[in-house]
Design a protein around this motif. Structure first.
Motif, PDB file in Angstrom:
ATOM      1  N   THR A 213       0.843  -1.059  -0.047  1.00  0.00           N
ATOM      2  CA  THR A 213       0.137   0.072  -0.078  1.00  0.00           C
ATOM      3  C   THR A 213       0.890   1.527   0.073  1.00  0.00           C
ATOM      4  O   THR A 213       2.127   1.205   0.309  1.00  0.00           O
ATOM      5  N   ALA A 214       0.240   2.363  -0.562  1.00  0.00           N
ATOM      6  CA  ALA A 214       0.909   3.703  -0.398  1.00  0.00           C
ATOM      7  C   ALA A 214      -0.347   4.632  -0.736  1.00  0.00           C
ATOM      8  O   ALA A 214      -1.368   4.158  -0.628  1.00  0.00           O
ATOM      9  N   GLY A 215       0.215   6.076  -0.689  1.00  0.00           N
ATOM     10  CA  GLY A 215      -0.850   7.063  -0.831  1.00  0.00           C
ATOM     11  C   GLY A 215      -0.796   7.622  -2.107  1.00  0.00           C
ATOM     12  O   GLY A 215      -1.426   8.629  -2.404  1.00  0.00           O
ATOM     13  N   ASP A 216      -0.241   7.074  -3.004  1.00  0.00           N
ATOM     14  CA  ASP A 216      -0.090   7.515  -4.429  1.00  0.00           C
ATOM     15  C   ASP A 216      -0.029   6.042  -5.286  1.00  0.00           C
ATOM     16  O   ASP A 216       0.571   5.320  -5.389  1.00  0.00           O
ATOM     17  N   TYR A 217      -1.272   6.144  -6.282  1.00  0.00           N
ATOM     18  CA  TYR A 217      -1.590   5.119  -7.019  1.00  0.00           C
ATOM     19  C   TYR A 217      -0.425   5.301  -8.432  1.00  0.00           C
ATOM     20  O   TYR A 217      -0.023   4.081  -9.124  1.00  0.00           O
TER      21      TYR A 217
END
Length: 262
Positions: A213-217
């Motif tokens: 997961t991350a905050g930027d696709y």
């Protein structure tokens, strides 16, 4: 609160599950979310490549679209992307000044003051880290460069993830290292980008996580592409997707959205 959602162009056109999950999460927390229909790209792609004049129409459109926040029509603008949040805060005003448009620069700066990355909004504005999320999977988190160094979200995403019920959150080795995407960098410097991606993939695989997961696709797209080609069996999901569901009400991306990984 009444919140304006800036979906970002990559979210709107390629990975709508991120803005959809953001909307679902904020509404589940009791807030009203509106989607200003005239929104478009923030101009980051042009600015990063040096096309300042070409980015001006995009900046003007963003200012016109989100100016109602200055009149109190909305309480905040929330963005499911640390990268785009960073551009809105630091690049739009800079470009306007560079192009000799001080009035536009002032408007961009004022709107930026009301603009938050999702993790910032939850932790700093709403003052919560536990959003009652439920996600019974092994997860590792990648700190994207722009969210970490430009938007400076710090450990806010990790605070939110640690509070998720049933999650098995494992630390990603060298989490703060760049994945090699960098927008046009990955195309103009493909060999260097691939080497950086290989290191990032090795670290992700070493965690034995099910989900990255991350905050930027944008970065998730880059890493998940490599993981998919390597048949690593690791899916990529935006932070909002993990936070959106509860034990009583699981959240699933609509069938029309793009799922990264296998």
């Amino acid at each position: 609160m009444r919140i304006a959602l800036f979906a970002t162009c990559i979210g709107d056109t390629m990975f709508p599950q991120a803005p959809q999950a953001t909307t679902h999460l904020l509404e589940r927390l009791g807030h009203e979310v509106v989607f200003p229909i005239s929104q478009a790209c923030c101009g980051q792609m042009h600015i990063n490549t040096g096309y300042f004049p070409e980015s001006v129409p995009l900046i003007k459109n963003h200012i016109k679209t989100f100016a109602p926040v200055l009149d109190g029509e909305w309480d905040a603008i929330v963005v499911p992307s640390g990268s785009c949040t960073g551009s809105l805060r630091h690049q739009q005003e800079m470009v306007a000044k560079n192009q000799g448009m001080p009035g536009m620069a002032r408007m961009a700066a004022r709107i930026a003051e009301h603009t938050y990355d999702l993790s910032e909004f939850l932790v700093d504005v709403l003052g919560i880290t536990d959003v009652n999320a439920y996600f019974p999977h092994r997860v590792t988190y990648h700190s994207t460069c722009h969210s970490l160094r430009i938007t400076r979200v710090g450990d806010r995403p990790l605070q939110l993830l640690r509070a998720v019920e049933a999650i098995d959150l494992v630390e990603l080795p060298e989490a703060e290292s760049c994945c090699g995407f960098g927008g046009t960098f990955s195309m103009k410097n493909s060999q260097t980008s691939t080497a950086m991606l290989t290191d990032k993939m090795s670290n992700v695989i070493s965690t034995r996580a099910e989900i990255l997961t991350a905050g930027d696709y944008s970065c998730l797209m880059h890493i998940a592409g490599g993981l998919s080609r390597a048949r690593a069996g690791i899916r990529a999901m935006h932070l909002a997707e993990i936070l959106a569901g509860t034990r009583e009400e699981p959240w699933e991306a609509p069938a029309t959205t793009t799922k990264l990984g296998i």
